[in-house]
Write a protein that holds these residues in place. Structure first.
Motif, PDB file in Angstrom:
ATOM      1  N   ALA A  23       0.737  -1.120  -0.083  1.00 49.90           N
ATOM      2  CA  ALA A  23       0.134  -0.121   0.000  1.00 49.90           C
ATOM      3  C   ALA A  23       0.924   1.270  -0.005  1.00 49.90           C
ATOM      4  O   ALA A  23       1.425   1.475   1.056  1.00 49.90           O
ATOM      5  CB  ALA A  23      -0.896  -0.061   1.186  1.00 49.90           C
ATOM      6  N   ARG A  24       1.101   2.153  -1.048  1.00 48.64           N
ATOM      7  CA  ARG A  24       1.784   2.971  -1.239  1.00 48.64           C
ATOM      8  C   ARG A  24       0.899   4.418  -1.122  1.00 48.64           C
ATOM      9  O   ARG A  24       1.769   5.439  -0.922  1.00 48.64           O
ATOM     10  CB  ARG A  24       2.724   3.021  -2.513  1.00 48.64           C
ATOM     11  CG  ARG A  24       3.474   1.953  -2.868  1.00 48.64           C
ATOM     12  CD  ARG A  24       4.331   1.754  -1.582  1.00 48.64           C
ATOM     13  NE  ARG A  24       5.163   3.011  -1.503  1.00 48.64           N
ATOM     14  CZ  ARG A  24       5.956   3.437  -0.524  1.00 48.64           C
ATOM     15  NH1 ARG A  24       6.083   2.679   0.547  1.00 48.64           N
ATOM     16  NH2 ARG A  24       6.921   4.392  -0.351  1.00 48.64           N
ATOM     17  N   LYS A  25      -0.497   4.252  -1.113  1.00 51.69           N
ATOM     18  CA  LYS A  25      -1.434   5.447  -1.136  1.00 51.69           C
ATOM     19  C   LYS A  25      -2.481   5.048  -0.421  1.00 51.69           C
ATOM     20  O   LYS A  25      -3.196   4.183  -0.756  1.00 51.69           O
ATOM     21  CB  LYS A  25      -1.633   5.865  -2.401  1.00 51.69           C
ATOM     22  CG  LYS A  25      -2.413   7.115  -2.383  1.00 51.69           C
ATOM     23  CD  LYS A  25      -2.827   7.575  -3.924  1.00 51.69           C
ATOM     24  CE  LYS A  25      -3.791   8.746  -3.696  1.00 51.69           C
ATOM     25  NZ  LYS A  25      -4.192   9.157  -5.202  1.00 51.69           N
ATOM     26  N   ILE A  26      -2.604   5.565   0.964  1.00 55.30           N
ATOM     27  CA  ILE A  26      -3.727   5.395   1.635  1.00 55.30           C
ATOM     28  C   ILE A  26      -4.483   6.611   2.150  1.00 55.30           C
ATOM     29  O   ILE A  26      -3.901   7.579   2.133  1.00 55.30           O
ATOM     30  CB  ILE A  26      -3.017   4.585   3.071  1.00 55.30           C
ATOM     31  CG1 ILE A  26      -2.296   5.730   4.087  1.00 55.30           C
ATOM     32  CG2 ILE A  26      -2.390   3.293   2.597  1.00 55.30           C
ATOM     33  CD1 ILE A  26      -2.090   4.976   5.158  1.00 55.30           C
ATOM     34  N   GLY A  27      -5.823   6.056   2.410  1.00 56.43           N
ATOM     35  CA  GLY A  27      -6.803   7.204   2.775  1.00 56.43           C
ATOM     36  C   GLY A  27      -6.981   7.317   4.345  1.00 56.43           C
ATOM     37  O   GLY A  27      -6.840   5.838   4.861  1.00 56.43           O
ATOM     38  N   VAL A  28      -7.178   8.190   4.897  1.00 55.86           N
ATOM     39  CA  VAL A  28      -7.331   7.981   6.506  1.00 55.86           C
ATOM     40  C   VAL A  28      -8.537   9.398   6.708  1.00 55.86           C
ATOM     41  O   VAL A  28      -8.724  10.115   5.974  1.00 55.86           O
ATOM     42  CB  VAL A  28      -6.214   8.553   7.148  1.00 55.86           C
ATOM     43  CG1 VAL A  28      -4.859   7.446   7.053  1.00 55.86           C
ATOM     44  CG2 VAL A  28      -5.726  10.064   6.828  1.00 55.86           C
ATOM     45  N   PRO A  29      -9.369   8.765   7.944  1.00 58.29           N
ATOM     46  CA  PRO A  29     -10.213   9.870   8.115  1.00 58.29           C
ATOM     47  C   PRO A  29      -9.553  11.131   8.781  1.00 58.29           C
ATOM     48  O   PRO A  29      -8.448  10.954   9.323  1.00 58.29           O
ATOM     49  CB  PRO A  29     -11.110   9.179   9.346  1.00 58.29           C
ATOM     50  CG  PRO A  29     -10.173   8.107   9.839  1.00 58.29           C
ATOM     51  CD  PRO A  29      -9.418   7.654   8.440  1.00 58.29           C
ATOM     52  N   PRO A  30     -10.090  12.309   8.713  1.00 57.86           N
ATOM     53  CA  PRO A  30      -9.468  13.437   9.270  1.00 57.86           C
ATOM     54  C   PRO A  30      -9.078  13.330  10.647  1.00 57.86           C
ATOM     55  O   PRO A  30      -7.875  14.254  11.038  1.00 57.86           O
ATOM     56  CB  PRO A  30     -10.547  14.687   8.922  1.00 57.86           C
ATOM     57  CG  PRO A  30     -11.785  13.932   8.919  1.00 57.86           C
ATOM     58  CD  PRO A  30     -11.682  12.519   8.295  1.00 57.86           C
ATOM     59  N   GLY A  31      -9.514  12.899  11.502  1.00 57.73           N
ATOM     60  CA  GLY A  31      -9.378  12.912  12.946  1.00 57.73           C
ATOM     61  C   GLY A  31      -8.522  11.610  13.516  1.00 57.73           C
ATOM     62  O   GLY A  31      -8.236  11.405  14.578  1.00 57.73           O
ATOM     63  N   LEU A  32      -7.906  10.895  12.521  1.00 56.87           N
ATOM     64  CA  LEU A  32      -7.016   9.819  13.004  1.00 56.87           C
ATOM     65  C   LEU A  32      -5.327  10.278  13.676  1.00 56.87           C
ATOM     66  O   LEU A  32      -5.066  11.390  13.055  1.00 56.87           O
ATOM     67  CB  LEU A  32      -6.487   9.000  11.476  1.00 56.87           C
ATOM     68  CG  LEU A  32      -6.002   7.499  11.926  1.00 56.87           C
ATOM     69  CD1 LEU A  32      -6.972   6.642  12.340  1.00 56.87           C
ATOM     70  CD2 LEU A  32      -5.125   7.066  10.650  1.00 56.87           C
TER      71      LEU A  32
ATOM     72  N   ASP B 175       6.132   5.487   5.181  1.00 54.93           N
ATOM     73  CA  ASP B 175       6.618   6.192   4.220  1.00 54.93           C
ATOM     74  C   ASP B 175       6.082   6.475   2.822  1.00 54.93           C
ATOM     75  O   ASP B 175       6.323   7.015   1.989  1.00 54.93           O
ATOM     76  CB  ASP B 175       8.093   5.931   3.844  1.00 54.93           C
ATOM     77  CG  ASP B 175       8.127   4.168   3.189  1.00 54.93           C
ATOM     78  OD1 ASP B 175       7.063   3.717   3.139  1.00 54.93           O
ATOM     79  OD2 ASP B 175       9.201   3.903   3.051  1.00 54.93           O
ATOM     80  N   GLY B 176       4.678   6.035   2.744  1.00 51.58           N
ATOM     81  CA  GLY B 176       3.889   6.240   1.649  1.00 51.58           C
ATOM     82  C   GLY B 176       3.320   7.483   1.621  1.00 51.58           C
ATOM     83  O   GLY B 176       3.104   8.525   2.464  1.00 51.58           O
ATOM     84  N   GLN B 177       2.324   7.627   0.610  1.00 54.43           N
ATOM     85  CA  GLN B 177       1.332   8.786   0.600  1.00 54.43           C
ATOM     86  C   GLN B 177       0.156   8.558   1.454  1.00 54.43           C
ATOM     87  O   GLN B 177      -0.465   7.577   1.448  1.00 54.43           O
ATOM     88  CB  GLN B 177       0.955   9.101  -0.802  1.00 54.43           C
ATOM     89  CG  GLN B 177       0.191  10.351  -0.950  1.00 54.43           C
ATOM     90  CD  GLN B 177      -0.100  10.723  -2.668  1.00 54.43           C
ATOM     91  OE1 GLN B 177       0.152   9.859  -3.427  1.00 54.43           O
ATOM     92  NE2 GLN B 177      -1.115  11.633  -3.064  1.00 54.43           N
ATOM     93  N   VAL B 178      -0.216   9.793   2.325  1.00 53.61           N
ATOM     94  CA  VAL B 178      -1.351   9.530   3.242  1.00 53.61           C
ATOM     95  C   VAL B 178      -2.311  10.866   2.754  1.00 53.61           C
ATOM     96  O   VAL B 178      -2.060  11.925   2.614  1.00 53.61           O
ATOM     97  CB  VAL B 178      -0.965   9.966   4.784  1.00 53.61           C
ATOM     98  CG1 VAL B 178      -2.108   9.814   5.383  1.00 53.61           C
ATOM     99  CG2 VAL B 178       0.205   8.802   5.127  1.00 53.61           C
ATOM    100  N   VAL B 179      -3.311  10.314   2.323  1.00 49.49           N
ATOM    101  CA  VAL B 179      -4.622  11.246   1.867  1.00 49.49           C
ATOM    102  C   VAL B 179      -5.775  11.470   2.943  1.00 49.49           C
ATOM    103  O   VAL B 179      -6.204  10.387   3.211  1.00 49.49           O
ATOM    104  CB  VAL B 179      -5.062  10.723   0.318  1.00 49.49           C
ATOM    105  CG1 VAL B 179      -6.358  11.662   0.178  1.00 49.49           C
ATOM    106  CG2 VAL B 179      -4.040  10.539  -0.586  1.00 49.49           C
ATOM    107  N   THR B 180      -6.126  12.467   3.385  1.00 50.26           N
ATOM    108  CA  THR B 180      -6.871  12.763   4.318  1.00 50.26           C
ATOM    109  C   THR B 180      -8.320  12.917   3.517  1.00 50.26           C
ATOM    110  O   THR B 180      -8.550  13.751   2.787  1.00 50.26           O
ATOM    111  CB  THR B 180      -6.941  14.227   4.968  1.00 50.26           C
ATOM    112  OG1 THR B 180      -5.321  13.916   5.829  1.00 50.26           O
ATOM    113  CG2 THR B 180      -7.762  14.334   6.115  1.00 50.26           C
ATOM    114  N   ASP B 181      -9.166  12.054   3.854  1.00 49.12           N
ATOM    115  CA  ASP B 181     -10.569  11.940   3.516  1.00 49.12           C
ATOM    116  C   ASP B 181     -11.462  12.997   3.867  1.00 49.12           C
ATOM    117  O   ASP B 181     -10.950  13.901   4.923  1.00 49.12           O
ATOM    118  CB  ASP B 181     -11.453  10.817   3.742  1.00 49.12           C
ATOM    119  CG  ASP B 181     -12.606  10.476   2.915  1.00 49.12           C
ATOM    120  OD1 ASP B 181     -12.587  10.833   1.609  1.00 49.12           O
ATOM    121  OD2 ASP B 181     -13.492  10.294   3.545  1.00 49.12           O
ATOM    122  N   SER B 182     -12.545  13.549   2.902  1.00 49.64           N
ATOM    123  CA  SER B 182     -13.375  14.753   3.331  1.00 49.64           C
ATOM    124  C   SER B 182     -14.690  14.178   2.577  1.00 49.64           C
ATOM    125  O   SER B 182     -14.502  13.517   1.586  1.00 49.64           O
ATOM    126  CB  SER B 182     -12.844  16.052   2.903  1.00 49.64           C
ATOM    127  OG  SER B 182     -12.956  16.395   1.411  1.00 49.64           O
TER     128      SER B 182
END
Length: 212
Positions: free
Chosen positions: A78-87, A96-103
């Motif tokens: 997993a090199r690009k993952i999504g996370v909820p804004p409050g994680l 060390d991958g890309q983290v995308v904050t969801d909205s």
């Protein structure tokens, strides 16, 4: 005025109920509540149920959460993952991958570009191996975030694992959107062959923090 089929059916139901002289019947709610198991037995039961559902379980301490999450995500590619804004951002300091904050502004189809998602959880049930997500909680995110990506890595605190369903439900707010997870998404086709990933993530990785 034109009457729709739905209105016609509902009116017939109302008419039928209006002509029923029987009083309303109270539904008994005498559920077994307050059940407890020793911590070790409760968590062992929870893990056993998760494994039976084909989920992968990783136990760790709170201090090693970041390292275990990074290891799990790396192993899954997993090199690009999504996370909820409050994680908790500390959980991903070793990743060390890309983290995308969801909205809510992100269309659900775009979530398919993510390799996976990392969330916390609200409460879990040892007896059924079920994890409950509270969609109103900032560290668990909206339902689409945990249904569209093919990989869901869920962090569960050992203290949030309850013995049975009534005990788990009692810790939830009924007005919140709740998602129940019992292993990876799976169903059976017409020949009763198991098919995974039809209604949600194909892979469920659970990081169980036993000292929290």
């Amino acid at each position: 005025m034109t009457t729709t089929a739905r209105e016609t059916v509902l009116q017939r139901v109302r008419d039928a109920l209006a002509g029923d002289p029987r009083p309303e019947t109270a539904v008994p709610r005498a559920y077994r509540t307050g059940r407890r198991l020793p911590d070790q037995d409760r968590l062992a039961l929870f893990v056993d149920r998760l494994v039976d559902y084909r989920a992968q379980v990783h136990t760790c301490t709170a201090d090693s959460t970041a390292a275990v999450l990074a290891e799990v995500l790396h192993a899954r590619g997993a090199r690009k993952i999504g996370v909820p804004p409050g994680l908790d951002p500390a959980w991903l300091t070793a990743y060390d991958g890309q983290v995308v904050t969801d909205s809510p502004d992100v269309p659900a189809p775009r979530l398919d570009a993510l390799d996976g998602v990392v969330t916390a959880s609200a409460v879990s049930c040892a007896e059924t191996g079920t994890i409950f997500l509270d969609g109103a909680a900032p560290d668990q995110g909206r339902r689409a975030l945990t249904l569209v990506p093919d990989l869901h890595v869920c962090v569960v605190d050992g203290s949030s694992v309850q013995t049975g369903v009534p005990e788990a439900v009692a810790r939830l707010l009924p007005e919140h959107p709740i998602t129940l997870i019992s292993g990876p998404s799976a169903t059976s086709d017409i020949e009763l062959e198991r098919v995974e990933g039809v209604h949600g993530p194909r892979v469920l990785e659970v990081v169980l923090r036993t000292d929290v």
